[in-house]
Design an enzyme around this catalytic site. Structure first.
Site, PDB file in Angstrom:
ATOM      1  N   ILE A  24       0.828  -1.206   0.000  1.00  0.00           N
ATOM      2  CA  ILE A  24       0.000   0.000   0.000  1.00  0.00           C
ATOM      3  C   ILE A  24       0.857   1.249   0.000  1.00  0.00           C
ATOM      4  O   ILE A  24       0.639   2.180  -0.768  1.00  0.00           O
ATOM      5  CB  ILE A  24      -0.931   0.015   1.232  1.00  0.00           C
ATOM      6  CG1 ILE A  24      -1.866  -1.210   1.213  1.00  0.00           C
ATOM      7  CG2 ILE A  24      -1.746   1.299   1.274  1.00  0.00           C
ATOM      8  CD1 ILE A  24      -2.670  -1.359   2.501  1.00  0.00           C
ATOM      9  N   GLY A  27       7.311   4.043   3.684  1.00  0.00           N
ATOM     10  CA  GLY A  27       7.795   5.194   4.437  1.00  0.00           C
ATOM     11  C   GLY A  27       9.245   5.011   4.814  1.00  0.00           C
ATOM     12  O   GLY A  27       9.888   4.021   4.449  1.00  0.00           O
ATOM     13  N   GLY A  28       9.782   5.976   5.565  1.00  0.00           N
ATOM     14  CA  GLY A  28      11.181   5.927   5.948  1.00  0.00           C
ATOM     15  C   GLY A  28      11.479   4.849   6.963  1.00  0.00           C
ATOM     16  O   GLY A  28      12.614   4.406   7.096  1.00  0.00           O
ATOM     17  N   THR A  31       7.022  -0.338   5.817  1.00  0.00           N
ATOM     18  CA  THR A  31       6.196  -0.519   4.626  1.00  0.00           C
ATOM     19  C   THR A  31       4.847  -1.057   5.083  1.00  0.00           C
ATOM     20  O   THR A  31       4.777  -1.904   5.967  1.00  0.00           O
ATOM     21  CB  THR A  31       6.852  -1.512   3.649  1.00  0.00           C
ATOM     22  OG1 THR A  31       8.142  -1.017   3.296  1.00  0.00           O
ATOM     23  CG2 THR A  31       6.010  -1.671   2.395  1.00  0.00           C
ATOM     24  N   ASP A 141       2.640  13.962  15.594  1.00  0.00           N
ATOM     25  CA  ASP A 141       2.927  13.929  14.149  1.00  0.00           C
ATOM     26  C   ASP A 141       1.634  14.017  13.352  1.00  0.00           C
ATOM     27  O   ASP A 141       1.386  13.223  12.440  1.00  0.00           O
ATOM     28  CB  ASP A 141       3.702  12.659  13.790  1.00  0.00           C
ATOM     29  CG  ASP A 141       4.395  12.766  12.433  1.00  0.00           C
ATOM     30  OD1 ASP A 141       4.611  13.909  11.975  1.00  0.00           O
ATOM     31  OD2 ASP A 141       4.718  11.731  11.843  1.00  0.00           O
TER      32      ASP A 141
END
Length: 653
Positions: A24, A27-28, A31, A141
């Site tokens: 989908i 990211g850093g 996954t 965040d």
């Protein structure tokens, strides 16, 4: 090329339970995959930490914290976390799967939103954050990437990985700032700490972005954006989108105030203000049309690390670009003039015969076989459909998780035969059916055979006894047993040779699932206290260290020191340090004292004499006879040489 084809997890069953189906987002840190929980037969999102980060305890702690925080909230507007675990080199979270998109996707595609739509998104976000704040948690965040909008219109807040309890230290380390720069509150940037008002600030920035289609602070680098957060107020949305209600400007200004004391205390208080503003606005103000595609590109800032992969629309096939599958279409037949028979199937486009002999002659006779063939073909198709839908076929009954005897009985009652296969399963109890072929509800002939795969329970392998083995050999034996060598720690041991395995965790003889990591504790050898060899001749020092079970190594450069030339000036590690058998001690050999000329300070004042001697590299001791302050004698005469660092005594009268 589709990058998912190279993803080793696609098609893999993680932890014996979660079958990974597609990717989908990336990211850093992790996954996110679409997966199927084979135990509960439900679709979920699987967030898998990048294997390269698994060894970093802080990242693993963040992962576990996300699971615990979301589970603690259990709010309808928070993405639920069902499970957390690890499988070999993978650490994962099993989460609620939200079919839809992120708020970032919406802003990227549509730009600014109508005020009504913006408030429709903001209210459930604040409801979720309010629940977190009441539980004593801060998200830290909040950004459009972490706001999920389902196809059914539900709004959910995701990624509680940076969450902290109020009052805890909220910066990861000195000089670090956690979060995404476009949404950081000034106090997060300046002090590295955050409370509920930091989430309120981020919501104010997100509201501005929804109303205008662009972020309030822009810059070529993250540092420029951070500076603007500290030095500039978030501008009024109406400055970018004329016509927006003043109440919306005031809402953004209050929630995104640089001074945290001017903001609502938490998301609960801000939610009450948002609802009051909504009630104060007219339908015209709520439905004000934003400028077309305002800031659609600006919303996708470079600091937003998550890459959202294309998702196939529901009901589409695997065609590139999400194109709908092509279906057979029925085309209308051409109109036939009155009195003229239709052209036979397969006829060409030649001219029709005209006049009173229309339809007669050789051409008409040749069309008869083709017409008969077409009729037979249609008739065969009708008979085939009747056969398929007649009593020649039935549906496979559901037998999953039944005992072997119960499954046989159910299959027999359906008039079918059965065949037994057996395999290990981590999720189905031994002796119960793990799967059937054909599967439940699939079409099968009424006299067909159903293969019942019965679980033999979880497959387990025994941890081998590798105590006393060299590390490389122990790793090989563990892999040959179907397990994975895990983390290696070292400790002192008098009984086990240096470099050999002391023990494993799990211990030898334990039964574990294949692929389980086995931690190894390796011997550093016997614990030895390093002796003091400074001042000893180099050869004698080496012998002393060897007798103690250590290895001596001499540094290539010699140094001036107070020790005699050829003796040990210093050692590393030093006296009293603890080392393991065979460890190396480095010896630095002395060149002897560094002899330098002593300045002549007789007749000088006390301070002048002290300065001259110290500049030459000596320590100074003063003896006073009278108190006039003039040096009349010194322990080493001027012009003579003495070791650098030695003490020169001067007499003052």
């Amino acid at each position: 090329m589709d990058t998912t084809l190279r993803d080793p997890l696609i098609g893999h069953v993680l932890d014996g339970r979660y079958r990974v189906e597609s990717r989908i987002a990336v990211g850093g840190m992790a996954t996110v995959y679409r997966a199927l929980d084979t135990r509960l037969d439900r679709v979920l999102a699987l967030k898998v930490m990048h294997p390269s980060l698994v060894g970093d305890g802080s990242f693993v702690d963040r992962f576990i914290r996300e699971a615990k925080s979301a589970a603690r909230l259990a709010h309808p507007n928070v993405v639920g976390v069902f499970d957390q675990g690890s499988d070999g080199g993978y650490v994962y979270l099993a989460m609620e799967y939200v079919e839809g998109c992120t708020l970032r996707d919406v802003l990227r595609e549509r730009g600014a939103l109508q005020p009504r739509a913006a408030l429709d998104v903001l209210e459930p976000v604040l409801a979720a954050l309010g629940a977190a704040h009441l539980a004593g948690l801060v998200h830290r965040d909040v950004k459009p990437e972490n706001v999920l909008i389902g196809d059914d219109g539900r709004v959910k807040v995701a990624d509680f990985g940076l969450v902290r309890a109020v009052g805890q230290q909220t910066s990861a380390s000195t000089g670090s700032v956690m979060g995404t720069v476009s949404y950081l509150a000034p106090e997060q940037i300046e002090h590295g700490t955050a409370d509920a008002r930091a989430d309120v600030y981020a919501c104010g920035v997100v509201l501005y972005e929804m109303l205008t289609g662009a972020k309030p602070h822009a810059g070529g680098t993250p540092a420029q954006v951070l500076y603007q957060h500290l030095q500039e107020d978030v501008p009024a949305p109406s400055a970018a989108v004329p016509g927006l209600a003043a109440a919306l400007d005031a809402l953004v200004a209050r929630s995104a105030a640089r001074d945290p004391g001017l903001r609502p205390a938490d998301a609960v208080e801000l939610l009450a203000e948002v609802r009051a503003v909504r009630q104060s606005l007219t339908d015209g103000q709520l439905d004000a049309l934003p400028p077309a595609a305002t800031g659609a590109g600006a919303s996708a800032g470079a600091e937003d690390p998550t890459t959202v992969l294309p998702r196939r629309a529901p009901g589409t096939g695997g065609a590139a670009g999400g194109a709908a599958p092509e279906h057979t279409s029925v085309l209308p037949a051409p109109a036939v003039p009155p009195g003229e028979p239709p052209a036979p199937a397969g006829a060409g486009t030649g001219r029709r015969r005209t006049g009173p002999f229309r339809g007669a002659g050789p051409r008409s006779r040749r069309s008869v076989p083709a017409l008969v063939a077409a009729v037979l073909l249609v008739l065969g198709g009708v008979l085939g459909v009747w056969y398929v839908n007649s009593g020649q076929f039935t549906r496979t009954p559901g037998v999953i998780d039944l005992t072997e005897a119960e499954a046989k009985r159910v299959v027999e009652e359906a008039g079918l035969e059965w065949r037994i296969a057996r395999e290990h399963s981590d999720t189905v109890e031994r002796g119960r059916v793990a799967s059937s072929d054909p599967g439940r509800g699939e079409r099968i002939r009424t006299n067909g055979t159903v293969t019942l795969t019965v679980s033999e329970g979880p497959e387990r392998v025994e941890v081998p006894d590798v105590a006393g083995e060299a590390l490389a050999d122990a790793r090989r034996l563990i892999k040959e047993a179907g397990l994975e060598p895990g983390m290696v720690t070292r400790e002192f041991s008098r009984d086990v040779e240096r470099g050999s395995v002391v023990r494993t965790d799990p211990g030898a003889g334990s039964a574990r699932r294949p692929g389980t990591a086995v931690a190894l504790t390796v011997s550093k050898g016997a614990r030895i206290e390093v002796p003091d060899v400074t001042g000893m001749p180099e050869g004698a020092a080496r012998q002393r260290l060897t007798e103690a079970g250590l290895t001596a190594e001499t540094a290539p450069e010699r140094v001036f020191s107070g020790e005699e030339a050829g003796t040990v000036a210093r050692q590393s590690p030093g006296e009293g340090s603890v080392a393991a058998e065979g460890d190396t001690v480095t010896l630095t050999v002395s060149k002897g004292p560094d002899m330098v000329a002593v300045p002549d300070v007789e007749g000088m004042g006390e301070e002048e004499a002290r300065a001259a001697l110290e500049e030459a590299g000596f320590e100074v001791r003063v003896r006073r006879v009278f108190f006039t302050g003039t040096v009349f004698d010194q322990s080493v005469r001027g012009g003579e040489r003495a070791p650098r660092g030695s003490t020169i005594t001067v007499w003052v009268r």
